[in-house]
Design a protein around this motif. Structure first.
Motif, PDB file in Angstrom:
ATOM      1  N   GLU A 271       0.823  -1.208   0.000  1.00 29.68           N
ATOM      2  CA  GLU A 271       0.000   0.000   0.000  1.00 29.68           C
ATOM      3  C   GLU A 271       0.860   1.262   0.000  1.00 29.68           C
ATOM      4  OE1 GLU A 271      -4.026  -1.572   2.279  1.00 29.68           O
ATOM      5  OE2 GLU A 271      -2.261  -0.977   3.466  1.00 29.68           O
ATOM      6  N   VAL A 272       2.023   1.220   0.633  1.00 30.72           N
ATOM      7  CA  VAL A 272       2.952   2.360   0.582  1.00 30.72           C
ATOM      8  C   VAL A 272       3.427   2.579  -0.855  1.00 30.72           C
ATOM      9  CG1 VAL A 272       5.217   3.205   1.303  1.00 30.72           C
ATOM     10  CG2 VAL A 272       3.709   2.116   2.977  1.00 30.72           C
ATOM     11  N   ILE A 273       3.765   1.508  -1.533  1.00 30.16           N
ATOM     12  CA  ILE A 273       4.220   1.627  -2.924  1.00 30.16           C
ATOM     13  C   ILE A 273       3.115   2.207  -3.796  1.00 30.16           C
ATOM     14  CG2 ILE A 273       4.992   0.319  -4.937  1.00 30.16           C
ATOM     15  CD1 ILE A 273       6.255  -1.698  -2.973  1.00 30.16           C
ATOM     16  N   GLU A 274       1.885   1.744  -3.608  1.00 33.01           N
ATOM     17  CA  GLU A 274       0.765   2.238  -4.402  1.00 33.01           C
ATOM     18  C   GLU A 274       0.501   3.715  -4.114  1.00 33.01           C
ATOM     19  OE1 GLU A 274      -2.214   2.562  -7.100  1.00 33.01           O
ATOM     20  OE2 GLU A 274      -0.714   0.975  -6.864  1.00 33.01           O
ATOM     21  N   ALA A 275       0.589   4.129  -2.849  1.00 28.59           N
ATOM     22  CA  ALA A 275       0.376   5.535  -2.503  1.00 28.59           C
ATOM     23  C   ALA A 275       1.442   6.415  -3.152  1.00 28.59           C
ATOM     24  CB  ALA A 275       0.386   5.706  -0.988  1.00 28.59           C
ATOM     25  N   ALA A 276       2.691   5.953  -3.151  1.00 35.44           N
ATOM     26  CA  ALA A 276       3.753   6.717  -3.803  1.00 35.44           C
ATOM     27  C   ALA A 276       3.509   6.799  -5.307  1.00 35.44           C
ATOM     28  CB  ALA A 276       5.106   6.067  -3.515  1.00 35.44           C
ATOM     29  N   HIS A 277       3.034   5.709  -5.892  1.00 37.03           N
ATOM     30  CA  HIS A 277       2.763   5.663  -7.329  1.00 37.03           C
ATOM     31  C   HIS A 277       1.679   6.668  -7.726  1.00 37.03           C
ATOM     32  CE1 HIS A 277       1.215   3.962 -11.148  1.00 37.03           C
ATOM     33  NE2 HIS A 277       2.467   3.560 -11.318  1.00 37.03           N
ATOM     34  N   ARG A 278       0.689   6.851  -6.855  1.00 38.52           N
ATOM     35  CA  ARG A 278      -0.418   7.758  -7.166  1.00 38.52           C
ATOM     36  C   ARG A 278      -0.105   9.218  -6.857  1.00 38.52           C
ATOM     37  NH1 ARG A 278      -3.434   4.087  -3.993  1.00 38.52           N
ATOM     38  NH2 ARG A 278      -3.674   5.780  -2.474  1.00 38.52           N
ATOM     39  N   HIS A 279       0.961   9.490  -6.177  1.00 42.44           N
ATOM     40  CA  HIS A 279       1.252  10.857  -5.739  1.00 42.44           C
ATOM     41  C   HIS A 279       1.522  11.760  -6.948  1.00 42.44           C
ATOM     42  CE1 HIS A 279       3.184  14.229  -3.661  1.00 42.44           C
ATOM     43  NE2 HIS A 279       2.655  13.761  -2.551  1.00 42.44           N
ATOM     44  N   PRO A 280       1.014  13.000  -6.942  1.00 46.96           N
ATOM     45  CA  PRO A 280       1.221  13.910  -8.087  1.00 46.96           C
ATOM     46  C   PRO A 280       2.681  14.173  -8.416  1.00 46.96           C
ATOM     47  CG  PRO A 280      -0.487  14.747  -6.619  1.00 46.96           C
ATOM     48  CD  PRO A 280       0.107  13.569  -5.933  1.00 46.96           C
ATOM     49  N   ALA A 281       3.569  14.151  -7.402  1.00 46.08           N
ATOM     50  CA  ALA A 281       4.986  14.421  -7.672  1.00 46.08           C
ATOM     51  C   ALA A 281       5.641  13.307  -8.478  1.00 46.08           C
ATOM     52  CB  ALA A 281       5.742  14.628  -6.362  1.00 46.08           C
ATOM     53  N   ILE A 282       5.020  12.128  -8.491  1.00 47.58           N
ATOM     54  CA  ILE A 282       5.564  10.984  -9.223  1.00 47.58           C
ATOM     55  C   ILE A 282       4.936  10.871 -10.607  1.00 47.58           C
ATOM     56  CG2 ILE A 282       5.689   8.460  -9.240  1.00 47.58           C
ATOM     57  CD1 ILE A 282       7.653   9.745  -7.336  1.00 47.58           C
ATOM     58  N   SER A 283       3.687  11.268 -10.737  1.00 50.79           N
ATOM     59  CA  SER A 283       2.959  11.201 -12.011  1.00 50.79           C
ATOM     60  C   SER A 283       2.922   9.785 -12.578  1.00 50.79           C
ATOM     61  CB  SER A 283       3.605  12.154 -13.030  1.00 50.79           C
ATOM     62  OG  SER A 283       3.594  13.486 -12.544  1.00 50.79           O
ATOM     63  N   GLY A 284       2.763   8.813 -11.712  1.00 56.48           N
ATOM     64  CA  GLY A 284       2.633   7.440 -12.168  1.00 56.48           C
ATOM     65  C   GLY A 284       3.924   6.812 -12.648  1.00 56.48           C
ATOM     66  N   GLN A 285       5.069   7.481 -12.433  1.00 55.31           N
ATOM     67  CA  GLN A 285       6.349   6.970 -12.934  1.00 55.31           C
ATOM     68  C   GLN A 285       7.294   6.697 -11.764  1.00 55.31           C
ATOM     69  OE1 GLN A 285       7.106   6.336 -16.272  1.00 55.31           O
ATOM     70  NE2 GLN A 285       4.923   6.765 -16.603  1.00 55.31           N
ATOM     71  N   LEU A 286       7.209   5.508 -11.199  1.00 56.71           N
ATOM     72  CA  LEU A 286       8.144   5.123 -10.139  1.00 56.71           C
ATOM     73  C   LEU A 286       9.419   4.602 -10.787  1.00 56.71           C
ATOM     74  CD1 LEU A 286       5.924   3.362  -7.439  1.00 56.71           C
ATOM     75  CD2 LEU A 286       7.242   5.458  -7.176  1.00 56.71           C
ATOM     76  N   LEU A 287      10.197   5.519 -11.338  1.00 52.74           N
ATOM     77  CA  LEU A 287      11.416   5.173 -12.074  1.00 52.74           C
ATOM     78  C   LEU A 287      12.606   5.927 -11.504  1.00 52.74           C
ATOM     79  CD1 LEU A 287      10.045   5.317 -15.745  1.00 52.74           C
ATOM     80  CD2 LEU A 287      10.384   3.272 -14.313  1.00 52.74           C
ATOM     81  N   PHE A 288      13.711   5.203 -11.318  1.00 56.50           N
ATOM     82  CA  PHE A 288      14.941   5.823 -10.833  1.00 56.50           C
ATOM     83  C   PHE A 288      15.742   6.316 -12.040  1.00 56.50           C
ATOM     84  CE2 PHE A 288      13.593   3.091  -7.373  1.00 56.50           C
ATOM     85  CZ  PHE A 288      13.763   3.922  -6.272  1.00 56.50           C
ATOM     86  N   THR A 289      15.301   7.432 -12.591  1.00 51.75           N
ATOM     87  CA  THR A 289      15.962   8.010 -13.750  1.00 51.75           C
ATOM     88  C   THR A 289      17.237   8.728 -13.320  1.00 51.75           C
ATOM     89  OG1 THR A 289      14.580   9.976 -13.496  1.00 51.75           O
ATOM     90  CG2 THR A 289      13.798   8.270 -14.997  1.00 51.75           C
ATOM     91  N   GLU A 290      17.986   9.244 -14.293  1.00 52.46           N
ATOM     92  CA  GLU A 290      19.270   9.861 -13.985  1.00 52.46           C
ATOM     93  C   GLU A 290      19.144  11.067 -13.054  1.00 52.46           C
ATOM     94  OE1 GLU A 290      21.359  10.809 -17.523  1.00 52.46           O
ATOM     95  OE2 GLU A 290      21.725   8.714 -18.094  1.00 52.46           O
ATOM     96  N   ASP A 291      17.975  11.721 -13.062  1.00 50.36           N
ATOM     97  CA  ASP A 291      17.819  12.929 -12.263  1.00 50.36           C
ATOM     98  C   ASP A 291      17.030  12.696 -10.975  1.00 50.36           C
ATOM     99  OD1 ASP A 291      15.389  12.392 -13.398  1.00 50.36           O
ATOM    100  OD2 ASP A 291      14.939  14.474 -13.948  1.00 50.36           O
TER     101      ASP A 291
END
Length: 561
Positions: A271-291
């Motif tokens: 449920e923590v992972i899902e809440a983070a996924h839905r957060h506006p700051a993430i925009s549905g992209q739980l990705l560890f990009t270069e930035d």
């Protein structure tokens, strides 16, 4: 406002092996020391195929405890079943060795504790990504039937592709060890759930509470229940609401959910992972990009990826530098009478010549607890006007005593801090009972315990705080106390030290080093802040032979001058 605590730069990642470090453990040749903690020391080594590993060697007193060894073997067996992408994989162990050890995959990155200490709170998106990654690690750990029990910023490493949770389950092995008799509670008070603080069994929900507390710390710079003494933090965790004033408001709902007082009211890791996924700051992209990380943290990870290839040679003691008096005959064309006068002063029992500045050398590592902090160099009182002119003419330096005294004095780099250099011994400064006008007693007899080098003593507040959080600090490493650069110090001859004796000792027999070897149980020393002249008298209750608990009693006097 939060201020990073190490403007001089990060502490050294790789520390040279010392004489008391082993050269090999379980067939792994040790290259360098990575650090130390409550369980033991951690070293860098390589597998036969060349992969870097972190080898943790448990503390000797734990190795001698039969119950610890039994539980350590059990927890290592559990940990070896964990194969998560966000955990540091256990690759080898020596549970039956004379000194048990554990090898995990090496993660070339700082801990979250170090990141916040050096660079301050992290951006909202970074915090959410870290929460999701750590929650995924907890899923794997819990699925293996293990509870971490000590999830905190120091136990989460930051790699370029996400976090790595370390020490999962291993801390549980220390529950029945000799450490529990020292008054140091297993677990970290700023991150312990209410049920854990009250002695109830830890569950997966206990780790979720710790994850929420960890997220508050990295998002706002302080734990949710403050940086006060352990008893205060634990009380607040049980009875009070978390302080989220420094945390972005958009994170409050998720963090309050994690920090619910009742375990059954907290979310699951999924449920923590899902809440983070839905957060506006993430925009549905739980990705560890270069930035995904601030640039300064990415730079730190790159620095830690440049591994040493061989142990540094043990340091050898350098030859003592020549004193200015030794150099004077060849460096100066001064009249013999002046030289004779200077030498006669140097030969006096209370005189000591200041050495010439030594050739440039690599800087020493800063004491643990406050990176970059070093005490200032030695201070010399003027010998005579003629000698001062003589020494100054050759490029050397002599500084006048700030009180204008004509007392001959030594540098404050005494060869043996435990035995102060002889001075005017007609009166013992330690036994001087005189009251000191202008000073007022703030508190006395405050008994404090620092679990390891990541905690320091706030001398003004009488608290134990995470390194970097104190306003006026006394830090400690595994071998010594460390002072802020602007402080003066004096070591008493025993356990009796008055305020007047402290001031007299600082003016006549100051020291810059406070090694544990010179401060056995019962020995007293004092510290004076140059900024406001506040004085703390510290009595040692117990120190350590490794990076373990250090206990002291402190009296603090504020100055009205």
């Amino acid at each position: 406002m939060y201020t990073p605590t190490s403007p001089a730069g990060p502490p050294p990642t790789f520390q040279a092996l010392s004489a008391d470090d082993p050269s090999e453990v379980g067939g792994y040749r040790l290259i360098t020391r990575l650090g130390a903690g409550g369980m033991g020391r951690v070293y860098l080594a390589h597998t036969p195929g060349g992969r870097p590993v972190a080898v943790k060697v448990v503390r000797p007193e734990l190795a001698e405890d039969a119950e610890f060894r039994r539980r350590f073997a059990q927890e290592v067996a559990n940990a070896r079943r964990i194969h998560g992408l966000y955990t540091a994989q256990v690759v080898d162990a020596g549970v039956d060795a004379a000194t048990p050890w554990l090898a995990t995959a090496y993660v070339p990155g700082p801990s979250l504790q170090q990141v916040v200490q050096l660079h301050g709170p992290l951006p909202e998106r970074t915090v959410l990504l870290l929460m999701a990654g750590v929650a995924e690690a907890l899923q794997v750990i819990h699925d293996a039937g293990v509870v971490h029990r000590d999830l905190k910023p120091a136990n989460v490493l930051v790699a370029a592709d996400g976090p790595r949770v370390i020490d999962f389950g291993i801390a549980r092995a220390a529950d029945a060890s000799a450490l529990t008799g020292t008054g140091i509670q297993i677990g970290s008070p700023g991150f312990m759930a209410p049920e854990q603080a009250m002695g109830a069994p830890a569950t997966s929900a206990t780790d979720i509470f710790a994850l929420g507390a960890l997220a508050v710390h990295i998002a706002g710079g302080t734990p949710p229940f403050g940086n006060g003494p352990a008893s205060v933090s634990l009380y607040r965790a049980v009875h009070e609401e978390p302080d989220l004033t420094r945390v972005p408001a958009s994170l409050h709902p998720l963090l309050r959910h994690c920090l619910a007082k009742q375990p059954e009211h907290r979310p699951s890791a999924a449920e923590v992972i899902e809440a983070a996924h839905r957060h506006p700051a993430i925009s549905g992209q739980l990705l560890f990009t270069e930035d995904w990380l601030p640039s300064q943290v990415s730079t730190e990870i790159s620095r830690r990826s440049d591994l040493p290839t061989a142990p540094d040679a043990p340091p050898t003691a350098p030859a003592a530098p020549p004193t200015v008096l030794d150099a004077a005959p060849t460096a100066l064309a001064a009249p013999p009478t002046v030289l004779d006068a200077a030498r006669s002063l140097a030969d006096a029992p209370t005189a000591r010549a200041h050495p010439l500045p030594a050739p440039a050398a690599p800087p020493e590592a800063a004491p643990a607890g406050r990176a970059g902090s070093r005490r200032r160099g030695g201070r010399v009182i003027a010998l005579t006007a003629a000698a001062a002119l003589l020494l100054g003419a050759g490029g050397a330096y002599v500084l006048l005593d700030r009180a204008g005294s004509d007392t001959t004095a030594a540098t404050d780099s005494s060869d043996d801090p435990a035995e102060p250099a002889p001075g005017n011994s007609a009166a013992d400064p330690d036994a001087d009972p005189a009251e000191v006008p202008g000073y007022a007693e703030d508190y006395t007899g405050a008994e404090l315990a620092s679990p390891d080098h990541t905690y320091e003593f706030d001398l003004k507040a009488g608290k134990v705080l995470p390194a970097g959080a104190a306003t006026w600090y006394l830090g400690r490493s595994a071998t010594e106390f460390s002072l802020a650069e602007e402080n003066d110090a004096y070591i008493a001859r025993g356990d009796q030290l008055t305020l007047a004796g402290c001031i007299k000792g600082i003016e006549t027999q100051p020291v810059t080093k406070l090694p544990f070897s010179a401060l056995p149980s019962g020995r007293a020393f004092c510290v004076r802040a140059e900024a406001d002249l506040g004085i703390a008298i510290v009595r040692v209750i117990s120190t350590t032979t490794d990076d373990g608990p250090v206990k002291v009693s402190i009296d603090y006097y504020r100055s009205g001058s």
